[in-house]
Scaffold this motif. Sequence first.
Motif, PDB file in Angstrom:
ATOM      1  N   PHE A 135      26.938  44.568  47.851  1.00 23.35           N
ATOM      2  CA  PHE A 135      27.914  43.506  47.554  1.00 23.35           C
ATOM      3  C   PHE A 135      29.057  44.041  46.728  1.00 23.35           C
ATOM      4  O   PHE A 135      30.214  43.697  46.928  1.00 23.35           O
ATOM      5  CB  PHE A 135      27.240  42.378  46.776  1.00 23.35           C
ATOM      6  CG  PHE A 135      26.398  41.510  47.645  1.00 23.35           C
ATOM      7  CD1 PHE A 135      26.239  41.792  48.984  1.00 23.35           C
ATOM      8  CD2 PHE A 135      25.770  40.394  47.115  1.00 23.35           C
ATOM      9  CE1 PHE A 135      25.457  40.990  49.769  1.00 23.35           C
ATOM     10  CE2 PHE A 135      24.993  39.598  47.915  1.00 23.35           C
ATOM     11  CZ  PHE A 135      24.834  39.893  49.223  1.00 23.35           C
ATOM     12  N   MET A 136      28.677  44.878  45.783  1.00 25.21           N
ATOM     13  CA  MET A 136      29.738  45.430  44.934  1.00 25.21           C
ATOM     14  C   MET A 136      30.725  46.215  45.791  1.00 25.21           C
ATOM     15  O   MET A 136      31.941  46.173  45.548  1.00 25.21           O
ATOM     16  CB  MET A 136      29.125  46.352  43.880  1.00 25.21           C
ATOM     17  CG  MET A 136      28.280  45.606  42.865  1.00 25.21           C
ATOM     18  SD  MET A 136      27.622  46.760  41.674  1.00 25.21           S
ATOM     19  CE  MET A 136      26.193  45.874  41.093  1.00 25.21           C
ATOM     20  N   CYS A 137      30.210  46.882  46.773  1.00 26.65           N
ATOM     21  CA  CYS A 137      31.100  47.644  47.655  1.00 26.65           C
ATOM     22  C   CYS A 137      32.024  46.703  48.421  1.00 26.65           C
ATOM     23  O   CYS A 137      33.202  47.012  48.623  1.00 26.65           O
ATOM     24  CB  CYS A 137      30.291  48.501  48.610  1.00 26.65           C
ATOM     25  SG  CYS A 137      29.437  49.830  47.758  1.00 26.65           S
ATOM     26  N   VAL A 138      31.471  45.577  48.816  1.00 29.85           N
ATOM     27  CA  VAL A 138      32.331  44.594  49.483  1.00 29.85           C
ATOM     28  C   VAL A 138      33.437  44.166  48.520  1.00 29.85           C
ATOM     29  O   VAL A 138      34.608  44.033  48.909  1.00 29.85           O
ATOM     30  CB  VAL A 138      31.509  43.379  49.965  1.00 29.85           C
ATOM     31  CG1 VAL A 138      32.429  42.287  50.452  1.00 29.85           C
ATOM     32  CG2 VAL A 138      30.546  43.787  51.052  1.00 29.85           C
ATOM     33  N   GLU A 139      33.060  43.968  47.282  1.00 28.76           N
ATOM     34  CA  GLU A 139      34.073  43.592  46.292  1.00 28.76           C
ATOM     35  C   GLU A 139      35.136  44.674  46.185  1.00 28.76           C
ATOM     36  O   GLU A 139      36.324  44.386  46.047  1.00 28.76           O
ATOM     37  CB  GLU A 139      33.415  43.365  44.922  1.00 28.76           C
ATOM     38  CG  GLU A 139      32.446  42.190  44.882  1.00 28.76           C
ATOM     39  CD  GLU A 139      33.095  40.900  45.340  1.00 28.76           C
ATOM     40  OE1 GLU A 139      34.286  40.688  45.076  1.00 28.76           O
ATOM     41  OE2 GLU A 139      32.405  40.105  46.017  1.00 28.76           O
ATOM     42  N   LEU A 140      34.696  45.910  46.222  1.00 20.92           N
ATOM     43  CA  LEU A 140      35.659  47.016  46.188  1.00 20.92           C
ATOM     44  C   LEU A 140      36.644  46.898  47.340  1.00 20.92           C
ATOM     45  O   LEU A 140      37.861  47.052  47.165  1.00 20.92           O
ATOM     46  CB  LEU A 140      34.927  48.352  46.323  1.00 20.92           C
ATOM     47  CG  LEU A 140      34.424  49.042  45.059  1.00 20.92           C
ATOM     48  CD1 LEU A 140      33.766  50.367  45.431  1.00 20.92           C
ATOM     49  CD2 LEU A 140      35.600  49.296  44.123  1.00 20.92           C
ATOM     50  N   MET A 141      36.096  46.633  48.488  1.00 21.50           N
ATOM     51  CA  MET A 141      36.956  46.534  49.668  1.00 21.50           C
ATOM     52  C   MET A 141      37.944  45.385  49.518  1.00 21.50           C
ATOM     53  O   MET A 141      39.144  45.528  49.812  1.00 21.50           O
ATOM     54  CB  MET A 141      36.115  46.340  50.934  1.00 21.50           C
ATOM     55  CG  MET A 141      35.269  47.537  51.277  1.00 21.50           C
ATOM     56  SD  MET A 141      34.023  47.168  52.517  1.00 21.50           S
ATOM     57  CE  MET A 141      35.024  47.103  53.979  1.00 21.50           C
ATOM     58  N   LEU A 142      37.452  44.264  49.021  1.00 25.66           N
ATOM     59  CA  LEU A 142      38.345  43.113  48.860  1.00 25.66           C
ATOM     60  C   LEU A 142      39.443  43.441  47.859  1.00 25.66           C
ATOM     61  O   LEU A 142      40.601  43.059  48.031  1.00 25.66           O
ATOM     62  CB  LEU A 142      37.544  41.886  48.414  1.00 25.66           C
ATOM     63  CG  LEU A 142      36.655  41.274  49.490  1.00 25.66           C
ATOM     64  CD1 LEU A 142      35.836  40.129  48.918  1.00 25.66           C
ATOM     65  CD2 LEU A 142      37.508  40.761  50.644  1.00 25.66           C
ATOM     66  N   ASN A 143      39.062  44.157  46.822  1.00 25.97           N
ATOM     67  CA  ASN A 143      40.072  44.526  45.835  1.00 25.97           C
ATOM     68  C   ASN A 143      41.108  45.456  46.423  1.00 25.97           C
ATOM     69  O   ASN A 143      42.302  45.358  46.087  1.00 25.97           O
ATOM     70  CB  ASN A 143      39.396  45.168  44.636  1.00 25.97           C
ATOM     71  CG  ASN A 143      39.133  44.133  43.564  1.00 25.97           C
ATOM     72  OD1 ASN A 143      40.028  43.752  42.839  1.00 25.97           O
ATOM     73  ND2 ASN A 143      37.904  43.630  43.539  1.00 25.97           N
ATOM     74  N   ALA A 173      36.265  35.546  47.411  1.00 25.21           N
ATOM     75  CA  ALA A 173      35.364  36.530  46.840  1.00 25.21           C
ATOM     76  C   ALA A 173      34.365  35.850  45.918  1.00 25.21           C
ATOM     77  O   ALA A 173      33.162  36.138  45.951  1.00 25.21           O
ATOM     78  CB  ALA A 173      36.153  37.600  46.106  1.00 25.21           C
TER      79      ALA A 173
END
Lengths: 519, 515, 196, 101, 640
Positions: free
Chosen positions: D33-41, D70
Amino acid sequence: MAFPYATALLAVPAAGAAVTAAIPGSKEKAVRAVAVGVSLVTLALSAALLVDFDKGVAGYQFVQSKMWIRPLGIHYLMGVDGISLFMVVLTGLLFPIALLASTHVSKRVNAYFALMLVLEAALMGIFLSIDLFLFFVFWEVMLVPMYFLIGTWGYDRRIYAAVKFFIYTAAGSALLLLGILSLAILHAKAPGAHLTFDLRTLMEWKGLNPNTARWLFLAFGASFAIKVPLFPLHTWLPDAHVEAPTAGSVLLAGLLLKLGAYGFLRFSLTLFPQASVDFAPLLLTLATIGILYGAVVAAMQRDLKKVVAYSSVAHLGFVVLGTFALTTIGIEGGLFTMVSHGLTTGALFLLVGILYDRRHTRQIDAFGGVWKSAPKLGGIFLAVTFASIGLPGLSGFVGEFLSLIGTFVVHRPYAIVAATGVILAAVYMLWSFQRVFTGEPTGDNATFKDMSRLELATVLPLLGFSLFLGIYPKPLLERVEPSVKALISHVESRTDYHQPKVADLGPKAVASSSKEGGR
Amino acid sequence: MIALAALLGQATPTDTSTKIPVPQVDWLSVGPEVALIGVAMLLVLIAALNRGRRDLSGVYLDVGLAGVAAAGLCTWKLWTVVVHSGDAYQSLTGMVAVDGFSVFARTVILAATALGLLVAQGYLRREQVEGPEYHALLLLSASGMLLMTSANDLIVVFLALEILSIALYVLAAFDRNRLESGEAGLKYFVLGAFSSAVLLYGVALVYGATGTTSLTGIANYLASNTLFSSGLLLAGAALILVGLGFKVAAVPFHMWTPDVYQGSPSPVTGFMAAGAKAAGFAALLRVFVSGFGAYSVDWRPLVLVLAIASLLLGSIVALVQQDVKRMLAYSSISHAGYVLIGVQADTKGGVSSALFYLLTYTFMVIGTFAVVTIVGRKGDRRHSLDDYRGLGSRAPLLAGSMTFLLLAQAGIPLTSGFVAKFNVFAASVDAREYGLTLVGVITTVIAAFFYLRVIVMMYMSDPPEGTAPAGDGLRAFTLDPATGLALGVAVLATVVMGVLPGAFIDFARHATLLF
Amino acid sequence: MEWAVFVVFAVAALAGAGGVVLSRKPVHSALSLVLTLFSVAVFFVLQGAHFLAAVQVIVYAGAVVILFLFVIMLLGIDQDDVLDEPLAGQRPLAVIVGVALFAGLLLVAGILTPTGAPASRGSATQGDVANVERIARSLFTDFLWPFEITSALLVIAVVGAIVLARQSGPGRPLDEEEHVGAGSDEGPAALLEQES
Amino acid sequence: MNVPGAWYLTVAALMFCIGAIGLLVRRNALVMFMCVELMLNAVNLTFVTFARMLDDIGGQVFVFFTLVVAAAEVVIGLALIVSIFRRRQGATADDISLLRG
Amino acid sequence: MDAVRLAWLIPGFPLAGFVILFLGRRYLKEPLAGWIATLMMVGAFVSAVVVFTGLHSLDEEKRQVVLKGVEWIRAGGFSVRFNLLVDPLSITMVLFVTGVGALIHLYSIGYMHGQERFTRFFTYLNMFAFAMLVLVLAANYLLVFLGWEGVGLCSYLLVSFWFERPSAARAGKKAFVANRVGDFGFMLAMFLIFSHLGTLDLLPALSSAPHLARGTATAVALLLYLAAAGKSAQGPLFVWLPDAMEGPTPVSALIHAATMVTAGVYLLVRSHPFLEHGPAAGDVVAWVGAFTALIAATIALVNFDIKRVLAYSTISQLGYMFLAVGVGAYTAAIFHMVTHAFFKALLFLGAGSVMHGTEDNQDMRVMGGLRKFMPLTAITFMVAWLAIAGIVPFAGFWSKDEILAAAWVGGAGVSAHYFLWFVGAVTALLTAFYMTRQVWLVFFSDERWRGRLQHEPHESPKLMTVPLVVLAVLSFVGGAINLPVEGLKNLTEWLHAAVPVKPLEAHSFGQGFLLSTVAVILGGIGILVGIRIYNKGLRNGQDPVLVRLGALGRFFERGWGIDPAIAWFVDKPGRAVAEVLAQPVDQGIIDGAVNGVAALVTGVGAGVRKIQTGFVRNYALTLLSGATVVLFVFLVRGSL
């Protein structure tokens, strides 16, 4: 306003199916009575159609047209002509017989008979459609009841056979659909044209690119070739025929196999005349191979039903041979063979069914000397056998002879090779007969029960018609001829091809041509 | 656009005070969405007030259906408006497209929603899941789908996608008694979030390439300007295609489908298959055909590849499945392929055929999953092919409906499935895509094979030993009236659209003309 | 000046990103994430998006990461992640695909040069209006509809969280027999393989 | 003086790809999930950069929406993880692979 | 003319008999059924006589009358009617077919006494007669073919009449299949005729035959000969005829001696314009005929089955007829056909009578000295013996003489005709010898049956002996219909209307006389040698000739190894090919390909399915890979 035969022929069995399905399966007698009654009504209708049919007319008669799916230009367009007339009548005739012969069916009787009637409606639809879309609809719908009939009420390997049948034919239909669509859409793109699936309009359209026409011919042809079936697309047939219940086999052989040949006649030749002429050698070759191959393979079968099944491959080879000879005689011969094969092979399957009923096996080895214990069965089987192998005086001969002679006048080598099939047919059929019926009966064969009245009532009409048509084929041929002639002249008008005129064949012509040769 | 410019002209230069001119809201244009969201909130409210004191499950269903009906009314009203005005227009500062296309797609989704609610009713009762959360989430998800159909801006597309997806993640994981359900939810979520990020990146790139996210804006910009480098735009379009392809389960973005379809509660799967696919395709059509229409030369071959891959993979892998839900998942992948054929044609005929396909597929697939729900029995676990053995004699009507729906999915004439495939192929042939059409027709044959497997099990294989013979069907399968109604409607629609499809095809065509 | 800030925070952002991916413990990943989020906020400031920078810090650092930490603690903070890879080829392929994607975006697509028309919805930096107000204006005029529908998103989040967080009804353990065979036809062996 | 937008975009692309790779290599659902957050950022950064380069406020508004999404995603995602892993202690995302084939 | 119209009655009577017996099979039992059938044959014979007189009263040019019937088949210019052609040739055939047929029917009433399927037997017989009469009266090749196949069918049914015996069933099938080989030729001949002449009607086709190219005419003639060879047991196709002796003896007499087997000769004579126009065909016919005659005679030399000897003899005599046809002596062929019908029917009926009296024994080794027990049979049999041996003035002498003379002269340009004559002459010698052998082994020599039969042999009832006597008379005087004296060549002149070919004659009376003398001397030698050898019967159950001949004898005994050769070269490879086609090819390759495609698709499915590992990261990898690929494809395409 003429009587709407087409709709009636479609609606009566369809309605009958609904009624039959609605009766609880436990009321077996009622189900049977209704189903047989409905099929008899249909028979009467088709007989009336036969009587009403104007035999001098080449085009469609009793045409009914009504817009069905407006945005796609699809019409409910039905009618009958000389080519379809006897297919309709044959359908009408075989169904009551098949239904009467379904005595062994005990599970889900109502579903069985309802599906049978659905099948009848679909077949009527196929033969009566003039709209390509409508035709395809019935063509596909027909698969479903047949699939269930084989798969549910068939013998041991029924599921394999049913699925194979379905998939194999569905594969063909897929290409057919592609072909129909492409044709209609290409036509619609032509200036001044609109989207239509009306065969009569499409066949008059001259704008089709010859190369495209060849591809479309192949797409249509693949589907029809599977249905016929032409070698090497035939392997669904023995499985389906053998595993189907008796009535199913009768209908498969009697009617479903005709669909392919009918399709070739009705659509391939009319829509793609040049491609038909171009591909005729290919189809003639396959048909010829089929005639020999079917016969040879039939001879080696240990299962009696398979013998009959493979014999169908050979017989239908004659049909295709005659059709693609592209002569009036050949095509009439092909049509005649279609009807005749429906009668004789239908009867053969009924008889094999009777044998199976008594002994619960179809292995030829298990029988022997049955003629002695069941003289009627033996005699009738023999008669049907001779009808099947084309003994003059019975219907098989007329058809085979006409297709062969019709082929011979234009494509000698094929006819010569195909004629050897006549020898082979005698070999495998009589050999089978010999092994099953002659000799001294032993064991269960000695106490073999002869045919019952009901069984006689199912087989004898077929044999009777076969004899009648063998001696007096005129009623059929004269109704077929105008349409066939129109078909040939349609092909001639669109191609360089011209069938040799019989009038040109006379002695004077020979004399003059030999003079020319001498110069 | 004119309205937009006028608004901007009013808003920016002079008015520096805190007053912000509220744009005119055309409530009707978003009526269906608002209705669903409103009803969803109402349901939550009812539940909060009731606090589980009384069994209100019937009420929840009725309220939900009422919401769908209200949305349907709005949609119908919109249709008359669109037809009367004779032209499409945008409302809410160009964010919402009001056109025949959105009306048609909404109709499809509302049908899916209504049927989804009905099918679920029996399931919820059987599994003793009380509470309106299911209904609320379903309606919210449906609202996301509706939003997607009318979205005229990539940002709305993205938001709508998230609305429909997030609700579906929860619904997928709704059954806490089955570990598979949770797994399905989690897998769907991880991959969904991932693909959303990809889609969003694509939106960003398109924004960079055109300076706008409005679809009409993009179309106008691309039509009137020649980009000195199309790389940015194409990269954006590609990533958007990935994101939407994921939603419609097109190969190679399909991997989630089998697992999620199998793991989710059966009614959810049906709704998901019908609604999410319809919404995804609506967006795909709008974004690509209308937004990136100028670049169709570039994206059509790609869609062609996706279509072929979906058709083949979906039908071939379905052959070897033992679980009916999983098999249907693969079949849904191949159905996506058929719709892609229509998309690929990039013509009005293609779009309308895709729309019609979605309409028919909605009824077919939800009907099928209604049967799957019933056959799954308590616990929603009996989905292997063996569980269908002898269904034909145990529950003839159920088996008959299933047979009919499967044949429809296989594309047998006189069912809507056939007409739908016929239309799609016609569009493709019309676009001279003979190769693609050929793949399409061949896969129908392969597909027929696995549908037949189920039918074989139901009719031709004898019932397993120990199960009671015919007559016991009613006790073995609890048939909730609501689920039965849904099944009946699905079958009826499939028949009607198969036998008399003219009006529906006209509807789809009309919808496309106003696009 | 801006260059210096950019370089420092670019390095920080990428280091944070690397930390998220490479850290053994989820807690460390979460903390690395904070680093990246903060760096991105700095980038926002550098590019004039002050309001977003604030929101970024508040929402992400303040809410999202905290939530992550909660969950990590709920599920056991001291657990090391299993870092070995059961899937053959997954890691190299992942890296290859990731690098290829990056290369594709940068080199082939050339995403670094926008081709769009400037200022279609009002300027981001020109003029004397504050950034917050610019966003607010845009949000309540042009983007009114998206803004409104985010409400649906939030409702879903709330309802969904309730649904998911509610204790599972019977809370009974799963019998092996029940879920084996439903998903795969490979039988119990398939399940054992994963659990070992 | 000003750092060209291209640099920001490059950093964003790099973050996006790192996030994507992270999602592919990490087995812990939370980290994924954190990686998804990275991508969104990364996407957010792209939006803001484009907004500056095109001088268009729209890009910044999108980021606002992304943040909302997000947040909602995180809520649901974490709830999912909690609901699943409460029943299976110490599990990774890989361990839930009953469904396959 | 009106009398000629009665020709309809000729096939009509047996057809009526067939229908009556078939429909009334439950009620018509022995002997009524037999009498009805016989009566019908007599009716047919009487009508034939009436028609004959009617035809005879016409001028010679008008003696080809076509009676129009209804249309049978018409399709696209192809038309066939049920027309009858009444001309001297057909009426000659009809006369002896109905005449001999009636006698054999009569005989059968006695012979079939007590048989289980008595009525069925006569039903078949009448059906046969009908078909045979259609064959000879047909005015169209296709109609001929109808009769042709009809007699084949009846032959099948009658040969395997005792179908309980596997050998009978096999023989019937063999007969039919061998005939079918011939039918193949017949059909192709018809195709050729139609495609070149546009009609299958006999008269127009024959009259325009000279317009055909030589090659075509030869092909037609050869194909017709193939048909004839099948039906008349010529060349390698003769193998079915000996086996056909499994049928009841009257059947052998009627079908396999007197009538059906001669249909081939009739067909060729009828189609003589093709033969004349394609002379190469004549060569083939003559040579194959001559050698068939010789080969069959050698086999008859060493056989012990009373009926099989006669069967081989029939083949041999048919060979003579074809020899005649080949050299263009059509009248001679017909003449020999008629006389042969008389004496061969007599021989068979006599053999039947012997069997009847000896508990159905067919083995000549278990006979001997029967003349005392069945004197009438013996005497009539001996008349036939002298006739076939070609002794003056028995019927066989005249006809055989004519054929040999024609061979000597060598009409129709046949090559090496002296050699043909020589073969014929040798055959004549052998014929006389083996017939003597048979007569002596059966009626003279020692009574070898003693101890092997339950009862003493006895003479047959009147019903059976009356036909014998009648036939004996005919065999004696039959030659009178065509004496080689000007003014007495009745048959030649009579047939002239149908076969307007100049008969071949010896170049001078002296030459003719010399040839006749040689023939008689040869016959005499054969008889004398035969008597000398067989007067003492067998030596220890062994045939002295067979012993003397050694390996050659065994070769003869095995029928020149033709049956094994067919089994080896046709049956075995055919069966092998069929086995290969049925199993490895059909099931293996063709069906295997079909199932293989299915298996391939399923296999691919199973393989692709493995990609679906269940791990979400893996799915994401696929998704991202897809995205990357899409991106690249898109960009590369876009930049092109």
